[in-house]
Write a protein that holds these residues in place. Structure first.
Motif, PDB file in Angstrom:
ATOM      1  N   PRO A  34       0.689  -1.352   0.066  1.00 34.47           N
ATOM      2  CA  PRO A  34       0.014   0.052  -0.047  1.00 34.47           C
ATOM      3  C   PRO A  34       0.753   1.157  -0.034  1.00 34.47           C
ATOM      4  N   GLY A  35       0.171   2.330  -0.690  1.00 31.58           N
ATOM      5  CA  GLY A  35       1.012   3.471  -0.545  1.00 31.58           C
ATOM      6  C   GLY A  35       1.639   3.500  -1.781  1.00 31.58           C
ATOM      7  N   PHE A  52      -9.918 -13.264  -4.527  1.00 31.08           N
ATOM      8  CA  PHE A  52     -10.193 -12.770  -3.138  1.00 31.08           C
ATOM      9  C   PHE A  52     -10.238 -11.413  -2.700  1.00 31.08           C
ATOM     10  N   GLY A  98     -10.661  -9.078  -5.001  1.00 33.18           N
ATOM     11  CA  GLY A  98     -11.783  -8.607  -5.799  1.00 33.18           C
ATOM     12  C   GLY A  98     -13.137  -8.880  -4.966  1.00 33.18           C
ATOM     13  N   ALA A 109     -13.306  -9.257  -1.585  1.00 32.45           N
ATOM     14  CA  ALA A 109     -13.291  -8.399  -0.394  1.00 32.45           C
ATOM     15  C   ALA A 109     -13.400  -6.931  -0.713  1.00 32.45           C
ATOM     16  N   MET A 120     -11.974  -4.888  -3.185  1.00 34.52           N
ATOM     17  CA  MET A 120     -10.716  -3.869  -3.980  1.00 34.52           C
ATOM     18  C   MET A 120     -11.292  -3.664  -5.571  1.00 34.52           C
ATOM     19  N   ASP A 129      -3.378   2.480  -5.791  1.00 32.81           N
ATOM     20  CA  ASP A 129      -3.055   2.324  -4.246  1.00 32.81           C
ATOM     21  C   ASP A 129      -4.381   1.564  -3.440  1.00 32.81           C
ATOM     22  N   ALA A 180      -6.545   0.098   0.086  1.00 32.07           N
ATOM     23  CA  ALA A 180      -6.760  -0.187   1.685  1.00 32.07           C
ATOM     24  C   ALA A 180      -6.038  -1.097   2.225  1.00 32.07           C
ATOM     25  N   LEU A 181      -5.789  -1.238   3.558  1.00 33.58           N
ATOM     26  CA  LEU A 181      -4.591  -2.000   4.159  1.00 33.58           C
ATOM     27  C   LEU A 181      -4.960  -3.514   4.282  1.00 33.58           C
ATOM     28  N   GLN A 182      -6.527  -3.516   4.251  1.00 35.40           N
ATOM     29  CA  GLN A 182      -6.959  -5.137   4.167  1.00 35.40           C
ATOM     30  C   GLN A 182      -6.742  -5.831   3.029  1.00 35.40           C
ATOM     31  N   ASP A 241      -2.099  -8.274   1.941  1.00 34.99           N
ATOM     32  CA  ASP A 241      -1.485  -9.423   1.826  1.00 34.99           C
ATOM     33  C   ASP A 241      -1.367 -10.075   0.715  1.00 34.99           C
ATOM     34  N   TRP A 242      -2.714 -10.184   0.014  1.00 36.61           N
ATOM     35  CA  TRP A 242      -2.740 -10.989  -1.209  1.00 36.61           C
ATOM     36  C   TRP A 242      -2.421 -10.203  -2.409  1.00 36.61           C
ATOM     37  N   VAL A 268       1.262 -11.194  -2.528  1.00 38.82           N
ATOM     38  CA  VAL A 268       1.402 -12.500  -3.011  1.00 38.82           C
ATOM     39  C   VAL A 268       1.373 -12.501  -4.482  1.00 38.82           C
TER      40      VAL A 268
END
Lengths: 533, 379
Positions: A62-63, A445, A447, A449, A451, A457, A459-461, A464-465, A468
Motif C-alpha cells: 500500500p502507498g 479474493f 476482488g 473482499a 478492491m 493504491d 486500503a490496508l486489508q 497481503d494478497w 502474493v
C-alpha cells in the motif's frame, strides 16, 4: 506437357528465400510472414509484460512508491492494449499463417502481397502507440476500454495517435481475416470438405468472420471519438445532447466478439494437441465445430453483460443475463469433449500437452468465474473489482497465452527441424503454471473482499494478497525469458525432428519434411486420410 | 467449525511459505452486508460458487483419473471411440437444467432489487473528479442539505512519509449520514466523467454518468460506518475517492439534519460580512488543500501540462475577474472544473485571495464573499 514446363519454370525462380533484411520486408511467403507475426507478438508480449510488472511493483505494498497515479493509469491502459492487440491477436495470426496452408494442403495464403501488408502495418501502429509515452500529457490513460467522456473531453492529446493506431490495427486485422477466409474457402486440397478440416482451421475460419464483423465497429467508435475531440460533434458528450452510454454499447458490441477472437483459435490449438498426446481421435469433432459456431453467434448478443451497472431496465438485464449464461453450454461441450478425448487414451506429457491440459483446467476456472459474473444481481458486487481482473486474466493468460505457448512447442520442430529441449520446456511450463496461479488466484479474493480494479493504491486489508500476487507476477514474467532461450536454442540446433515429429500426430502438416521446406504443397496432396485426427 | 477454519488458514499460510498474516478469513469472500438485498446477493453468490465447485470436482476429477490411469508409461492402450450421441446430448441438456436452476433465484433477486417504492429519504449522489457531492432533496429548497465529500487521508500517508491510519484511503471529511430501517433512494449522476457509486455492504453499485440520473436504493438494518469506493476508472485520482456512510438511529439522524441546516444558515450570514485579508487567507488555505491540491499540488506548481502551475503566471497573477470566472465556471476542454457548483461564495472568494497572495504571487488583491455572491446570484 504444359504441366512439366510449368514445373521447370517454377524450379528456376523459387529456390528459396532471399538473403538479408529485404527477405523479411518484401516476403510474401506464408511461413516467413508467420514467423514475423510470431516474433512481433513475442516482442509485444515482453513489452506489455514489463508494463504489467510496473503495475504489480507499484501494487506490491500500500502507498505510492514507484509511479504516480497518472502514470499508473497509463500503465494499465497500455498493458491492456498491447497485450490484446499486440501480443495475443498477432500470435494467432502468425500461427494461422504458418499452419493453415500446410493443414489444408495449399501452397500459400490466397493473397500473399496483402499478407505482407497486413503484417507490416503492425510495427508502425504499435510504434506510434508506444511513442505516446513520450508525448506531452503522456500515453492514453483511460483504460483499454477507453470509456467516453474520459477518453474524449478529458483525454490527453495523445488520444489522437491512439485512435490512428487502432485504425491501423483494424485494417491489418481485416486484411488478415479476408486472407484467412479466402484461403480456407478456395484453396483446400481437392477433395477436402469443410468437415474434414482440422479444428484449428475451423476455429480460425469462424474467428476471421468475427473479426470482419466487429473490427469496423471498433473503427466506427474511435472515429466518433475523433469527431467529438476535434470536430465539435457530441456523440458521447451529454452536455451536447450525446450519450456516454452509447459509447459502451458500441464498444462492447466489438468487445465481446473480440474476447472470442482471442479464444477460438486457442480451442483449435488444444483440439490438435490433446488427441496427439492421448494417441486417440478427437472426441466429438462435429459437435466441436457446432459449439465453436454457437459461441461465435452468441458472442454478438451478450455485449451488455459488461454494462450491468449502467442502469439498463430490468427486462434488458434479464435478457443479457440469460443469453450470457447460455454460452456455458457450448463451452461446456468443448471441455467435455477434451476430457473424453483424454479418457482411455494412451497419454504422454510432453511440454505442449502440459500446456494444453493446464489450458483446459485453468480456462474452465475462468469459465466458472465468468458464469458467476453472468448472474446480474451478484455482478453488481463483482463488477469493476479484482474479481473481474482475475476472471479475464484466467481466460487470457492460462487460456489464450498458454495455448499459444503449447502451439509453439508443438509445431516448433516442424518449423525448425529440431526438437526443443524437453527438460527446459517442462521447467518453463511449471514456472509459468505456478507463476500464473500465484498471480491471479489471489485476485479473486481481493476482488470479492472489495478492491476496485485500476487503482494505484489500496486500503490496508488488501495488502497481503496483493503482495502474493506481485510475487507471482514477477515469477511468471521472468520465466518467459526462459521461453525465449528455449526457442532460440531450438532454432540454432538440437536433436533432428522426424517428419511426423510426434508419435500420435495426424494432419497434412506432419506429412511434409521437417523443417518444412520454403514451399510446401506446390502440388496438392492426394492422400487426405491424414487431414484430421 | 472454528478449528477447521484455523487449520485451513494454517495450511494455506504454510502453502504460501510466507509471513503473510491471514488477519481475517472474511477478507477472502464477499461480505454479507447489512441489507436484506445484500444478504440475498451473498446467498446467491455462494449458491453459484458451490455449483461451480461441484462441476469442477466432477470434470477435474475425471481428468485427473484419466491422467493417472490412461498414461502410456503404465501401458495404457488407446481406445477407439470418438463419439457417443447419447453422452453428447446428456452433457448438453444437464448444463441447461443446472443453468435454469441458477436463473430462477437470480431473476427473483434482481426483481427485488428493481422493486420501485416510495423512499423515505432521497439523496442525489453526484460524482466529481475526484469527490462526491451529496444533496438531500427536499420539496423546500431552503431545507436541502448539500455538501462535498472528499478523501481525508493525508498525502503524507499516501507517499509513505507517515504511518498509515486504520482507515487508510477509506476515510472522508464529510460522510453521508442516513437513518437505519428507512428506505433511502440514491439518485446517482456525475458532473464530468463516469464514476460508480459502490457501497459493498448495501450491495449497491450504480454508474454515475453525466446526463443520466439512475436510481438505486437501500434499507440499512444495522447502525454502523460503511465504506466503499468509486468503482469506475475516472482519471488520475480514481483510487482516491472513497464513500463513507454513517447509518444511525432516526433521532441521531434528525439531530444531524438540524445541525446541517443551521450550518447552512450560518454560512449564508458570513457571506454578508466584510472579511479581512488574514481571514480570507486562512480560509483559502483550507479550501485549497481540500479542493485544489490534488492537481495543482501543495506548492502550486501543478503537474504540467495537464494541471498548470499557479505560480507567477496565468490568471492567478493576471486579471482578477478572469481568475474568478475560471474558478466559477471551469475551463472547457480541460480538467479545470466549474467550482461554482461545489463551493459557496465565501470559499470561492477566499481561495481566489489565497492563490493570488501565496507562493510569491503578490497581487495584494482581496476578494469579498458578498461580491462573489452577487455574481453567482446574477447568473
Amino acid at each position: 506437357m504444359s504441366a512439366v514446363i510449368e514445373e521447370h519454370h517454377h524450379d528456376d525462380h523459387h529456390h528459396g528465400p532471399d538473403k538479408g533484411i529485404m527477405r523479411w520486408v518484401l516476403t510474401t511467403n506464408h511461413k516467413d510472414i508467420g514467423t514475423l507475426y510470431l516474433w512481433f507478438s513475442f516482442a509485444m508480449f515482453l513489452f506489455g509484460g514489463v508494463l504489467a510488472l510496473g503495475i504489480r511493483a507499484e501494487l506490491f505494498q500500500p502507498g505510492m512508491q514507484i509511479v504516480h497515479p497518472e502514470f499508473f493509469n497509463q500503465l494499465t491502459t497500455m498493458h491492456g492494449l498491447i497485450m490484446v492487440f499486440g501480443a495475443v491477436m498477432p500470435a494467432f495470426v502468425g500461427l494461422a499463417n504458418w499452419l493453415i496452408p500446410m493443414m489444408i494442403g495449399a501452397p500459400d495464403m490466397a493473397l500473399p502481397r496483402m499478407n505482407n501488408y497486413s503484417f507490416w502495418i503492425l510495427p508502425f501502429a504499435f510504434g506510434m502507440l508506444a511513442s505516446t509515452f513520450f508525448m506531452d500529457g503522456g500515453a492514453p490513460n483511460f483504460g483499454w476500454t477507453f470509456y467516453a467522456p474520459l477518453s474524449t473531453d478529458y483525454a490527453p492529446p495523445s488520444v489522437t495517435f491512439f485512435i490512428l493506431a487502432v485504425h491501423m490495427m483494424g485494417i491489418s486485422s481485416i486484411m488478415g481475416s479476408i486472407n484467412v477466409i479466402v484461403t480456407i474457402l478456395n484453396m483446400r486440397a481437392p477433395g477436402m470438405t469443410l468437415m474434414q478440416m482440422p479444428l484449428f482451421v475451423w476455429t480460425w475460419l469462424i474467428t476471421a468472420y468475427l473479426l470482419i464483423a466487429v473490427m469496423p465497429v471498433l473503427a466506427g467508435v474511435v472515429t466518433m471519438m475523433l469527431m467529438d475531440i476535434h470536430f465539435g460533434t457530441s456523440f458521447f458528450n451529454a452536455a451536447g445532447g450525446g450519450d456516454p452510454v452509447l459509447f459502451q454499447h458500441v464498444f462492447w458490441f466489438f468487445g465481446h466478439p473480440e474476447v472470442y477472437i482471442m479464444i477460438l483459435p486457442a480451442f483449435g490449438v488444444v483440439s490438435a494437441i490433446i488427441p496427439t498426446f492421448a494417441r486417440k481421435r478427437l472426441f466429438g469433432y462435429d459437435s466441436m465445430v457446432y459449439a465453436s459456431a454457437s459461441i461465435a453467434f452468441l458472442s454478438f448478443i451478450v455485449w451488455a453483460h459488461h454494462m450491468f451497472t449502467v442502469g439498463i431496465p430490468i427486462a434488458g438485464e434479464l435478457y443479457f443475463m440469460y443469453a450470457t449464461m447460455l454460452i456455458a453450454v457450448p463451452t461446456g461441450v468443448k471441455v467435455f469433449n477434451w476430457v473424453a478425448t483424454m479418457w482411455q487414451g494412451s497419454m504422454t506429457f510432453e511440454t505442449p500437452m502440459l500446456f494444453a491440459i493446464a489450458f483446459v483446467i485453468l480456462f474452465t476456472i475462468g469459465g466458472f468465474s465468468g458464469l458467476m459474473l453472468a448472474i446480474t444481481p451478484v455482478d453488481f458486487q463483482y463488477h469493476d473489482t479484482y474479481f473481474v481482473v482475475a476472471h479475464f486474466h484466467y481466460v487470457l493468460v492460462p487460456g489464450s497465452v498458454f495455448s499459444i505457448m503449447a502451439a509453439v512447442y508443438y509445431w516448433l520442430p516442424k518449423w525448425t527441424g529440431n526438437m526443443y529441449d524437453e527438460t527446459l520446456g517442462k521447467t518453463h511450463f511449471w514456472l509459468s503454471f505456478i507463476g500464473v496461479n500465484v498471480t491471479f488466484f489471489p485476485q479473486h479474493f481481493i476482488g470479492l473482499a472489495g478492491m476496485p480494479r485500476r487503482i494505484p493504491d489500496y486500503a490496508l486489508q488488501f495488502a497481503d494478497w496483493n503482495m502474493v500476487s506481485s510475487c507471482g507476477a514477477f515469477l511468471f514474467g521472468f520465466s518467459q525469458l526462459l521461453f525465449l532461450f528455449i526457442v532460440i536454442k531450438c532454432i540454432r540446433g538440437g536433436e533432428k525432428a522426424t517428419d511426423q515429429v510426434w508419435e500420435g500426430a495426424h494432419g497434412l502438416e506432419w506429412t511434409v519434411p521437417s523443417p518444412a521446406p520454403y514451399h510446401t504443397f506446390s502440388t496438392p496432396p492426394t492422400d487426405l486420410k491424414e487431414a484430421h485426427g | 467449525m472454528n478449528r477447521v477454519k484455523r487449520m485451513w488458514q494454517l495450511g494455506l499460510s504454510l502453502l504460501l511459505f510466507s509471513n503473510v498474516a491471514l488477519a481475517d478469513w472474511s477478507a477472502l469472500n464477499l461480505r454479507q452486508g447489512v441489507t436484506e438485498i445484500s444478504r440475498e446477493v451473498y446467498d446467491l453468490h455462494m449458491l453459484i460458487f458451490y455449483i461451480c465447485c461441484g462441476i469442477g470436482v466432477v470434470v477435474f476429477g475425471v481428468m485427473i483419473i484419466s491422467m493417472l490411469m490412461h498414461r502410456k508409461s503404465i501401458g495404457a492402450k488407446p481406445a477407439d471411440f470418438h463419439e457417443n450421441t447419447n453422452l453428447e446430448i446428456a452433457w448438453t441438456v444437464i448444463p441447461i437444467v443446472i443453468l435454469l436452476g441458477m436463473a430462477v433465484p437470480a431473476t427473483s433477486t434482481l426483481r427485488d432489487m428493481y422493486e420501485k417504492g416510495d423512499a423515505d429519504v432521497d439523496i442525489e449522489v453526484r460524482g466529481y473528479q475526484w469527490k462526491w457531492q451529496y444533496t438531500y432533496l427536499d420539496d423546500d429548497p431552503a431545507k436541502e442539505i448539500q455538501f462535498m465529500s472528499a478523501l481525508l487521508t493525508p498525502q503524507e500517508e499516501i507517499y509513505n512519509e507517515a504511518a498509515k491510519g486504520e482507515h487508510y484511503l477509506l476515510d472522508v471529511d464529510n460522510p453521508l449520514v442516513i437513518p437505519i430501517n428507512k428506505r433511502i433512494r440514491f439518485l446517482v449522476t456525475a458532473e464530468d466523467v463516469i464514476h460508480a457509486f459502490w457501497v459493498p455492504d448495501f450491495a449497491v453499485k450504480k454508474d454515475a454518468i453525466p446526463g443520466f440520473v439512475h436510481e438505486t436504493w437501500a434499507v440499512v438494518e444495522e447502525p454502523g460506518v460503511y465504506r466503499g469506493q468509486c468503482a469506475e476508472l475516472c482519471g488520475k485520482d480514481h483510487g482516491f475517492m472513497p464513500i463513507v456512510v454513517h447509518a444511525v438511529e432516526q433521532d441521531e439522524y434528525d439531530a444531524w439534519v438540524a445541525e446541517k441546516q443551521a450550518e447552512a444558515a450560518a454560512v449564508f450570514e458570513t457571506v454578508g460580512k466584510t472579511w479581512t485579508q488574514d481571514e480570507l487567507m486562512s480560509k483559502g488555505e483550507e479550501v485549497y488543500s481540500r479542493n485544489c491540491v490534488a492537481c495543482h499540488q501543495v506548492n502550486g506548481q501543478g503537474i504540467p501540462p495537464a494541471f498548470p502551475s499557479l505560480v507567477g503566471q496565468g490568471v492567478t497573477v493576471g486579471d482578477i475577474q478572469e481568475n474568478i470566472d475560471v474558478l466559477l465556471y471551469g475551463r472547457a476542454g480541460t480538467a479545470m472544473q466549474a467550482f461554482g457548483q461545489q463551493l459557496n461564495a465565501a470559499e470561492i472568494a477566499s481561495v481566489v485571495t489565497y492563490v493570488r497572495n501565496n507562493w510569491g504571487n503578490d497581487t495584494g488583491d482581496t476578494v469579498q464573499p458578498k461580491d462573489i455572491h452577487t455574481q453567482m446570484a446574477s447568473q
